[in-house]
Scaffold this motif. Structure first.
Motif, PDB file in Angstrom:
ATOM      1  N   GLN A   1       0.781  -1.154  -0.022  1.00  0.00           N
ATOM      2  CA  GLN A   1      -0.061   0.034  -0.078  1.00  0.00           C
ATOM      3  C   GLN A   1       0.715   1.185   0.099  1.00  0.00           C
ATOM      4  OE1 GLN A   1      -2.702  -0.569   3.145  1.00  0.00           O
ATOM      5  NE2 GLN A   1      -3.998  -1.684   2.126  1.00  0.00           N
ATOM      6  N   GLN A   2       1.942   1.312  -0.579  1.00  0.00           N
ATOM      7  CA  GLN A   2       2.765   2.461  -0.855  1.00  0.00           C
ATOM      8  C   GLN A   2       2.544   3.151  -2.312  1.00  0.00           C
ATOM      9  OE1 GLN A   2       6.764   2.057   0.494  1.00  0.00           O
ATOM     10  NE2 GLN A   2       6.352  -0.202   0.816  1.00  0.00           N
ATOM     11  N   GLU A   3       1.308   3.425  -2.306  1.00  0.00           N
ATOM     12  CA  GLU A   3       0.713   3.798  -3.901  1.00  0.00           C
ATOM     13  C   GLU A   3       1.446   5.219  -4.278  1.00  0.00           C
ATOM     14  OE1 GLU A   3      -1.428   3.076  -1.504  1.00  0.00           O
ATOM     15  OE2 GLU A   3      -2.701   1.501  -2.182  1.00  0.00           O
ATOM     16  N   GLU A   4       1.876   6.123  -3.392  1.00  0.00           N
ATOM     17  CA  GLU A   4       2.750   7.094  -3.803  1.00  0.00           C
ATOM     18  C   GLU A   4       3.860   7.068  -4.358  1.00  0.00           C
ATOM     19  OE1 GLU A   4       4.358  11.277  -1.766  1.00  0.00           O
ATOM     20  OE2 GLU A   4       3.423   9.893  -0.534  1.00  0.00           O
ATOM     21  N   ARG A   5       4.782   6.086  -3.736  1.00  0.00           N
ATOM     22  CA  ARG A   5       6.251   5.608  -4.240  1.00  0.00           C
ATOM     23  C   ARG A   5       5.805   4.952  -5.495  1.00  0.00           C
ATOM     24  NH1 ARG A   5       9.732   6.914  -6.044  1.00  0.00           N
ATOM     25  NH2 ARG A   5      11.722   6.011  -5.950  1.00  0.00           N
TER      26      ARG A   5
END
Length: 451
Positions: free
Chosen positions: A232-236
């Motif tokens: 759940q590291q959508e930004e990265r």
């Protein structure tokens, strides 16, 4: 060890790194000088006069009145320090194994583990971490010792100079760049990449693969992207997609991560994305929902929707951008916006800044009140000069009272004040204003507006 004004005695125990001192009615012993905050404290009633060491024991001699007392120190702890000084770490382990675990013993195990690693005595280091209960380091060193043993059999020596052992020791110290360098010196590219993958340092792993033109590079990138989504590291993940040129995917991930401002920044920099009406509307809706009205206004400007842009700027109180837009597209709205800007500044207690905006909006009364509120008396007089006698009569008394309080009686009447005729009274003594029989004006040359 901190300096103490109550320290009447301090001395090293001969042949060791143990320190004995007296602090008022306490005998202080530092068995491990590397941890000065951990001292053994014993109450005493007299003064330390001597320190004797011999026949396998160490005693502190204390005079208590007419009597002499001796306090025996822990010889095992003293011997530990001596063993450390001699570099005999096996003997140090033997001493520590006879002790029950305490704060002092724990500190000594920690000291010995550090020294053993520096000396590459890895079995002793493994024993120390076992005593400290650090299971992860015990397992890591156990595997490292197996590698060292195998290297010793194949290449001779103790195996600690083998590149895998040196790299693992660098990893133990969290010096991963050094470990990478050791691997690459041996052309062990896969081992360097595997190290970074185990640590979830995907970017460093990919950098190694790129530098060595590794055939698994594209798979690594895909694995990294999937791992980011799984964690759940959508930004990265969006940043990765952006760097690889997949801008629509990046925008979608920024929106999923709840970062519509980043999505808007990306879209506004790409004309091909601005033409995607559905995508732009999604971003605009997300910005408005997140109350990021200024960014929404900028986006609407980019897609040439000035009306929606102006609405968003006004909601965000971004009056500078609103006025700039209105001057070029809605010139008739400028006056209303300048007044709203002034009202906003007054609400923010920025009365001085509001004055010019009220003047631009032709709101003379609001400009005068803001000037008086900001104690900008000269500005207030300047604005009043262009007003009719009704307005002047309402505000000149306040200004006059201010200059009277300063005993500044030389303020000359403005044309609008002179136009008041009998309503403006030049007084040379205490007078009462006909308009307010409760108000008095100090003696002096002062114009008092009286309706």
């Amino acid at each position: 060890m901190e300096e103490n004004n109550y320290c009447s005695y301090v001395r090293w125990v001969p042949g060791s790194d143990v320190v004995v001192a007296q602090n008022q009615n306490s005998l202080c012993v530092w068995y491990n000088i590397d941890t000065p905050e951990q001292a053994t404290m014993l109450p005493i009633k007299g003064d330390i006069v001597d320190l004797e060491r011999g026949n396998g024991k160490t005693e502190v001699i204390v005079t208590e009145g007419v009597n002499t007392m001796s306090y025996t120190l822990d010889e095992g702890l003293i011997e530990f320090g001596t063993a450390i000084d001699d570099g005999d770490y096996y003997r140090a382990v033997e001493f520590l194994e006879t002790l029950e675990m305490s704060e002092e013993a724990e500190a000594m195990w920690g000291t010995l583990s550090r020294l053993a690693l520096e000396a590459k005595q890895l079995r002793i280091a493994e024993r120390c971490f076992a005593a400290l209960g650090n299971v992860a380091k015990v397992q890591f060193l156990h595997e490292t010792n197996k590698i060292a043993d195998q290297a010793a059999q194949e290449f001779g020596g103790d195996g600690t100079d083998f590149y895998q052992v040196r790299a693992r020791l660098a990893m133990l110290e969290k010096n991963y760049k050094l470990a990478e360098m050791i691997f690459l010196e041996q052309n062990a590219v896969e081992e360097a990449m595997e190290m970074y993958q185990q640590l979830h340092k995907w970017e460093e792993c990919i950098a190694v693969a790129e530098a060595k033109n590794h055939p698994a590079l594209e798979k690594l990138r895909q694995d990294y992207y999937e791992w980011l989504l799984q964690t759940q590291q959508e930004e990265r993940a969006a940043e990765v997609q952006e760097s690889q040129g997949d801008l629509q995917a990046a925008v979608g991930l920024y929106l999923k991560a709840g970062l519509p401002a980043k999505a808007a920044r990306l879209v506004m920099g790409r004309e091909e994305l601005l033409t995607n009406t559905s995508l732009v509307n999604r971003i605009a809706s997300a910005l408005i929902q997140g109350e990021l009205f200024e960014q929404a206004g900028e986006l609407f400007e980019k897609i040439r929707n000035p009306q929606r842009a102006l609405e968003c700027y006004c909601k965000d109180n971004s009056f500078l951008k609103a006025v700039e837009l209105a001057r070029s597209v809605f010139p008739t709205e400028v006056v209303k916006l300048e007044e709203a800007w002034g009202d906003h500044l007054v609400q923010q207690k920025q009365l001085d800044a509001a004055i010019n905006h009220y003047i631009e909006a032709r709101c003379a009364v609001k400009a005068i009140e803001a000037a008086i509120g900001a104690r900008q008396w000269k500005k207030a007089i300047y604005i009043l000069d262009s007003q009719d006698r009704k307005v002047a009569a309402r505000y000149y008394p306040k200004i006059a009272q201010h200059y009277a309080a300063l005993q500044d009686y030389q303020v000359k009447p403005s044309p609008s004040l002179a136009a008041l005729g009998p309503a403006a009274c030049l007084v040379d003594s205490w007078v009462l204003s006909p308009a307010d029989s409760g108000g008095a004006v100090r003696q002096g040359r002062l114009y008092q507006g009286c309706c």
